[in-house]
Design a protein around this motif. Structure first.
Motif, PDB file in Angstrom:
ATOM      1  N   ALA A  56      21.739  82.874  45.287  1.00 30.32           N
ATOM      2  CA  ALA A  56      21.847  84.400  44.996  1.00 30.32           C
ATOM      3  C   ALA A  56      22.020  84.888  43.888  1.00 30.32           C
ATOM      4  CB  ALA A  56      22.836  84.750  46.348  1.00 30.32           C
ATOM      5  N   GLY A  57      22.989  84.151  43.267  1.00 29.42           N
ATOM      6  CA  GLY A  57      23.276  84.535  41.949  1.00 29.42           C
ATOM      7  C   GLY A  57      22.289  84.705  40.826  1.00 29.42           C
ATOM      8  N   TYR A  58      21.809  83.264  40.559  1.00 36.57           N
ATOM      9  CA  TYR A  58      20.555  83.153  39.629  1.00 36.57           C
ATOM     10  C   TYR A  58      19.426  83.744  39.725  1.00 36.57           C
ATOM     11  CZ  TYR A  58      23.214  79.475  37.245  1.00 36.57           C
ATOM     12  OH  TYR A  58      24.071  78.951  36.684  1.00 36.57           O
ATOM     13  N   PHE A  67      21.525  90.238  45.658  1.00 38.16           N
ATOM     14  CA  PHE A  67      21.213  89.947  47.116  1.00 38.16           C
ATOM     15  C   PHE A  67      22.069  91.176  47.878  1.00 38.16           C
ATOM     16  CE2 PHE A  67      22.678  87.827  51.134  1.00 38.16           C
ATOM     17  CZ  PHE A  67      21.241  87.700  51.544  1.00 38.16           C
ATOM     18  N   PRO A  68      21.511  91.848  48.788  1.00 40.45           N
ATOM     19  CA  PRO A  68      21.979  92.974  49.288  1.00 40.45           C
ATOM     20  C   PRO A  68      23.301  92.742  50.108  1.00 40.45           C
ATOM     21  CG  PRO A  68      19.931  92.293  50.567  1.00 40.45           C
ATOM     22  CD  PRO A  68      19.975  91.587  49.310  1.00 40.45           C
ATOM     23  N   GLU A  69      23.367  91.521  50.770  1.00 34.97           N
ATOM     24  CA  GLU A  69      24.763  91.343  51.527  1.00 34.97           C
ATOM     25  C   GLU A  69      25.927  90.660  50.732  1.00 34.97           C
ATOM     26  OE1 GLU A  69      23.548  88.702  55.020  1.00 34.97           O
ATOM     27  OE2 GLU A  69      21.570  89.040  54.445  1.00 34.97           O
ATOM     28  N   PRO A  70      27.296  91.012  51.283  1.00 36.49           N
ATOM     29  CA  PRO A  70      28.344  90.753  50.403  1.00 36.49           C
ATOM     30  C   PRO A  70      28.519  89.250  50.662  1.00 36.49           C
ATOM     31  CG  PRO A  70      28.687  91.823  52.369  1.00 36.49           C
ATOM     32  CD  PRO A  70      27.298  92.022  52.314  1.00 36.49           C
ATOM     33  N   PRO A  72      31.876  87.075  49.867  1.00 45.46           N
ATOM     34  CA  PRO A  72      33.001  87.337  49.348  1.00 45.46           C
ATOM     35  C   PRO A  72      33.343  86.099  48.679  1.00 45.46           C
ATOM     36  CG  PRO A  72      32.810  88.019  51.645  1.00 45.46           C
ATOM     37  CD  PRO A  72      31.755  87.585  51.183  1.00 45.46           C
ATOM     38  N   TYR A  73      32.937  84.806  49.012  1.00 43.55           N
ATOM     39  CA  TYR A  73      33.303  83.532  48.418  1.00 43.55           C
ATOM     40  C   TYR A  73      32.776  83.366  47.023  1.00 43.55           C
ATOM     41  CZ  TYR A  73      28.691  81.974  50.096  1.00 43.55           C
ATOM     42  OH  TYR A  73      27.253  81.817  50.550  1.00 43.55           O
ATOM     43  N   THR A  74      31.813  84.489  46.739  1.00 40.91           N
ATOM     44  CA  THR A  74      31.440  84.228  45.276  1.00 40.91           C
ATOM     45  C   THR A  74      32.076  85.063  44.371  1.00 40.91           C
ATOM     46  OG1 THR A  74      29.550  85.902  45.516  1.00 40.91           O
ATOM     47  CG2 THR A  74      29.168  83.280  46.152  1.00 40.91           C
ATOM     48  N   ALA A  75      32.953  86.064  44.853  1.00 42.38           N
ATOM     49  CA  ALA A  75      33.533  87.023  44.032  1.00 42.38           C
ATOM     50  C   ALA A  75      34.550  86.323  42.995  1.00 42.38           C
ATOM     51  CB  ALA A  75      34.402  87.931  44.963  1.00 42.38           C
ATOM     52  N   ASP A  76      34.938  86.930  41.917  1.00 43.37           N
ATOM     53  CA  ASP A  76      35.835  86.526  40.970  1.00 43.37           C
ATOM     54  C   ASP A  76      37.285  86.251  41.575  1.00 43.37           C
ATOM     55  OD1 ASP A  76      33.786  86.716  38.945  1.00 43.37           O
ATOM     56  OD2 ASP A  76      34.281  88.698  38.186  1.00 43.37           O
ATOM     57  N   ASP A  77      37.621  87.019  42.322  1.00 46.35           N
ATOM     58  CA  ASP A  77      39.062  86.858  42.986  1.00 46.35           C
ATOM     59  C   ASP A  77      38.997  86.034  44.160  1.00 46.35           C
ATOM     60  OD1 ASP A  77      37.814  88.592  44.593  1.00 46.35           O
ATOM     61  OD2 ASP A  77      39.538  90.254  44.651  1.00 46.35           O
ATOM     62  N   ALA A  78      37.983  85.387  44.629  1.00 47.00           N
ATOM     63  CA  ALA A  78      37.775  84.455  45.684  1.00 47.00           C
ATOM     64  C   ALA A  78      38.893  83.324  45.485  1.00 47.00           C
ATOM     65  CB  ALA A  78      36.330  83.960  46.081  1.00 47.00           C
ATOM     66  N   GLU A  79      39.261  82.647  46.576  1.00 43.39           N
ATOM     67  CA  GLU A  79      40.052  81.571  46.551  1.00 43.39           C
ATOM     68  C   GLU A  79      39.214  80.411  46.005  1.00 43.39           C
ATOM     69  OE1 GLU A  79      41.343  78.342  50.076  1.00 43.39           O
ATOM     70  OE2 GLU A  79      41.295  80.359  50.696  1.00 43.39           O
ATOM     71  N   ARG A 101      17.681  83.682  54.244  1.00 43.46           N
ATOM     72  CA  ARG A 101      17.439  85.092  53.941  1.00 43.46           C
ATOM     73  C   ARG A 101      17.569  85.128  52.232  1.00 43.46           C
ATOM     74  NH1 ARG A 101      20.928  85.831  58.008  1.00 43.46           N
ATOM     75  NH2 ARG A 101      22.834  86.450  56.968  1.00 43.46           N
ATOM     76  N   ILE A 102      18.459  84.353  51.679  1.00 41.31           N
ATOM     77  CA  ILE A 102      18.556  84.304  50.335  1.00 41.31           C
ATOM     78  C   ILE A 102      17.183  83.656  49.639  1.00 41.31           C
ATOM     79  CG2 ILE A 102      19.559  82.908  48.461  1.00 41.31           C
ATOM     80  CD1 ILE A 102      22.188  83.409  49.956  1.00 41.31           C
ATOM     81  N   TRP A 103      16.580  82.640  50.508  1.00 38.63           N
ATOM     82  CA  TRP A 103      15.280  82.009  49.827  1.00 38.63           C
ATOM     83  C   TRP A 103      14.355  83.439  49.786  1.00 38.63           C
ATOM     84  CZ3 TRP A 103      13.789  77.707  53.731  1.00 38.63           C
ATOM     85  CH2 TRP A 103      14.801  76.751  53.702  1.00 38.63           C
ATOM     86  N   ALA A 104      14.344  84.066  50.974  1.00 39.81           N
ATOM     87  CA  ALA A 104      13.338  85.030  50.835  1.00 39.81           C
ATOM     88  C   ALA A 104      13.696  86.160  49.787  1.00 39.81           C
ATOM     89  CB  ALA A 104      13.357  85.723  52.302  1.00 39.81           C
TER      90      ALA A 104
END
Length: 206
Positions: A56-58, A67-70, A72-79, A101-104
């Motif tokens: 989703a990032g690359y 990618f239009p959906e959140p 949270p586990y990729t956020a800078d402040d994620a655990e 969905r990310i593939w698409a």
């Protein structure tokens, strides 16, 4: 080679890695899907969750097409390491569907942009974060197949299942009967090599 053919080839290799990852989840119990199999906690469902976030990032954020959906586990402040395991609220079906969905979304990015389209990878060092689609696609293919290899080994630790792809396991003939003698031969060779090097091999198990 024109962009269209190059894209088709690159996406084919990327899809092979995606498919291999999901194949490793088939027929696995909820416990075995999630349990940590090595000291760093690597587990099957976590590998897929992580790889989905990476893609989703690359092929999203890097090219101004987030990618239009959140996630949270990729956020800078994620655990720390929260992308490497699935919570009780994250089912197998949820994560697999998200990855698809990310593939698409990724495929649409590849189709929409030329291979020389510029992008920027904010988590890379500044001196090399400016990239093109042609630079990122091989990087993502390599990363996806690396994680498919992780999943291959973790699945083997779970139940002994192994193989490269669903339609081509790429394993030697002989089935389960092949491996005990093969392993014994490798063990004998390793012990002989240790002795030749003046090393002490561990005591044999059992």
């Amino acid at each position: 080679m024109d962009d269209t053919l190059a894209k088709q080839n690159l996406l084919r290799y990327l899809q092979t890695g995606r498919d291999a990852l999901l194949w490793k989840l088939e027929g696995v119990s909820e416990y075995d899907l999630r349990r940590p199999l090595v000291p760093t906690g690597t587990n099957l469902l976590g590998i897929v969750k992580h790889t989905a976030g990476v893609e989703a990032g690359y092929l999203g954020l890097v090219f101004g097409r987030p990618f239009p959906e959140p996630l949270p586990y990729t956020a800078d402040d994620a655990e720390p390491n929260s992308d490497m395991w699935a919570t009780l609220d994250e089912s197998r079906d949820d994560i697999v569907a998200l990855y698809r969905r990310i593939w698409a979304h990724s495929n649409a990015t590849v189709e929409a942009l030329p291979l020389d389209a510029p992008g920027s990878v904010p988590w890379w060092p500044e001196e090399r974060r400016d990239v093109t689609l042609m630079r990122i696609l091989p990087h993502l293919i390599a990363e996806t197949h690396r994680h498919a290899g992780h999943a291959d080994l973790v699945r083997e630790l779970v139940d002994g299942s192994a193989g490269l792809q669903k339609a081509n396991d790429n394993l030697p003939p002989g089935g389960p009967d092949f491996w005990p003698d093969y392993r014994a031969r490798l063990e004998d060779t390793a012990r002989a090599a240790a002795a030749a090097a003046g090393e002490q091999a561990p005591a044999a198990a059992g």
